[in-house]
Write an enzyme that holds these catalytic residues in place. Structure first.
Site, PDB file in Angstrom:
ATOM      1  N   ASN A 176       0.859  -1.185   0.000  1.00 55.81           N
ATOM      2  CA  ASN A 176       0.000   0.000   0.000  1.00 55.81           C
ATOM      3  C   ASN A 176       0.898   1.239   0.000  1.00 55.81           C
ATOM      4  O   ASN A 176       1.845   1.313   0.769  1.00 55.81           O
ATOM      5  CB  ASN A 176      -0.904   0.015   1.236  1.00 55.81           C
ATOM      6  CG  ASN A 176      -1.839  -1.176   1.275  1.00 55.81           C
ATOM      7  OD1 ASN A 176      -2.402  -1.566   0.266  1.00 55.81           O
ATOM      8  ND2 ASN A 176      -1.992  -1.765   2.444  1.00 55.81           N
TER       9      ASN A 176
ATOM     10  N   VAL B 200       0.987   2.564   8.332  1.00 51.99           N
ATOM     11  CA  VAL B 200       2.312   2.738   8.918  1.00 51.99           C
ATOM     12  C   VAL B 200       3.219   3.213   7.795  1.00 51.99           C
ATOM     13  O   VAL B 200       3.372   2.521   6.785  1.00 51.99           O
ATOM     14  CB  VAL B 200       2.845   1.432   9.546  1.00 51.99           C
ATOM     15  CG1 VAL B 200       4.248   1.641  10.104  1.00 51.99           C
ATOM     16  CG2 VAL B 200       1.909   0.926  10.637  1.00 51.99           C
TER      17      VAL B 200
ATOM     18  N   HIS C 255       6.353  -1.516   3.587  1.00 50.04           N
ATOM     19  CA  HIS C 255       6.215  -2.911   3.974  1.00 50.04           C
ATOM     20  C   HIS C 255       5.438  -3.683   2.921  1.00 50.04           C
ATOM     21  O   HIS C 255       4.560  -3.148   2.256  1.00 50.04           O
ATOM     22  CB  HIS C 255       5.572  -3.069   5.355  1.00 50.04           C
ATOM     23  CG  HIS C 255       4.274  -2.348   5.546  1.00 50.04           C
ATOM     24  ND1 HIS C 255       4.189  -0.961   5.666  1.00 50.04           N
ATOM     25  CD2 HIS C 255       3.012  -2.808   5.651  1.00 50.04           C
ATOM     26  CE1 HIS C 255       2.917  -0.618   5.842  1.00 50.04           C
ATOM     27  NE2 HIS C 255       2.185  -1.727   5.835  1.00 50.04           N
TER      28      HIS C 255
ATOM     29  N   HIS D  30       3.002  -6.841   2.344  1.00 44.76           N
ATOM     30  CA  HIS D  30       2.098  -7.806   2.972  1.00 44.76           C
ATOM     31  C   HIS D  30       2.172  -9.116   2.192  1.00 44.76           C
ATOM     32  O   HIS D  30       2.128  -9.099   0.958  1.00 44.76           O
ATOM     33  CB  HIS D  30       0.644  -7.321   2.900  1.00 44.76           C
ATOM     34  CG  HIS D  30       0.355  -6.075   3.659  1.00 44.76           C
ATOM     35  ND1 HIS D  30      -0.229  -6.091   4.908  1.00 44.76           N
ATOM     36  CD2 HIS D  30       0.549  -4.771   3.350  1.00 44.76           C
ATOM     37  CE1 HIS D  30      -0.387  -4.846   5.326  1.00 44.76           C
ATOM     38  NE2 HIS D  30       0.087  -4.024   4.395  1.00 44.76           N
TER      39      HIS D  30
ATOM     40  N   GLN E  21      -2.337   2.617   3.393  1.00 50.71           N
ATOM     41  CA  GLN E  21      -1.102   2.586   4.173  1.00 50.71           C
ATOM     42  C   GLN E  21      -1.344   3.289   5.505  1.00 50.71           C
ATOM     43  O   GLN E  21      -1.736   4.453   5.533  1.00 50.71           O
ATOM     44  CB  GLN E  21       0.046   3.260   3.411  1.00 50.71           C
ATOM     45  CG  GLN E  21       1.378   3.129   4.118  1.00 50.71           C
ATOM     46  CD  GLN E  21       2.541   3.720   3.326  1.00 50.71           C
ATOM     47  OE1 GLN E  21       2.361   4.333   2.288  1.00 50.71           O
ATOM     48  NE2 GLN E  21       3.741   3.523   3.849  1.00 50.71           N
TER      49      GLN E  21
END
Length: 112
Positions: free
Chosen positions: A85, A94, A98, A100, A92
């Site tokens: 994201n 955070v 990252h 997933h 998103q």
């Protein structure tokens, strides 16, 4: 880049169920799983999102995707979805890049 919960996980200030780590990244179970398997793969190097990733991060980005596949196989997944994201409107929450890794059940398309 602002301090995030992921920075604290990297420094072991917050516990996480870590499944994989090396000198470039860390993979751990999501605390709010959306499927039976939901793992996050994060770079140790602070990077807010794909939108802000510099061109010289290409090797690291490839490493994250290869490790996402490694973790999926480690979790015995035959099929899985990888999601990144980028930005609040895309989900998103955070702002530390990252990946997933989501699987363990049929995943509908289009996603939510």
């Amino acid at each position: 880049m602002a301090e995030t919960i992921f920075s604290k996980i990297i420094r072991r200030e917050i516990p996480a169920d870590i499944l994989y780590e090396d000198e470039r990244c860390l993979a751990f179970r999501d605390v709010n799983p959306q499927a039976p398997v939901h793992v996050l793969v994060i770079p140790r190097e602070p990077m807010e999102s794909l939108a802000t990733a510099p061109a010289e991060a290409a090797g690291l980005l490839g490493h994250l995707l290869l490790k996402a596949a490694h973790v999926a196989r480690q979790e015995k997944l035959e099929s899985w979805r990888t999601v990144i994201n980028t930005g609040a409107e895309a989900g998103q929450t955070v702002f530390h890049l990252h990946v997933h890794v989501i699987g363990g059940r049929p995943l509908a398309w289009p996603p939510g």
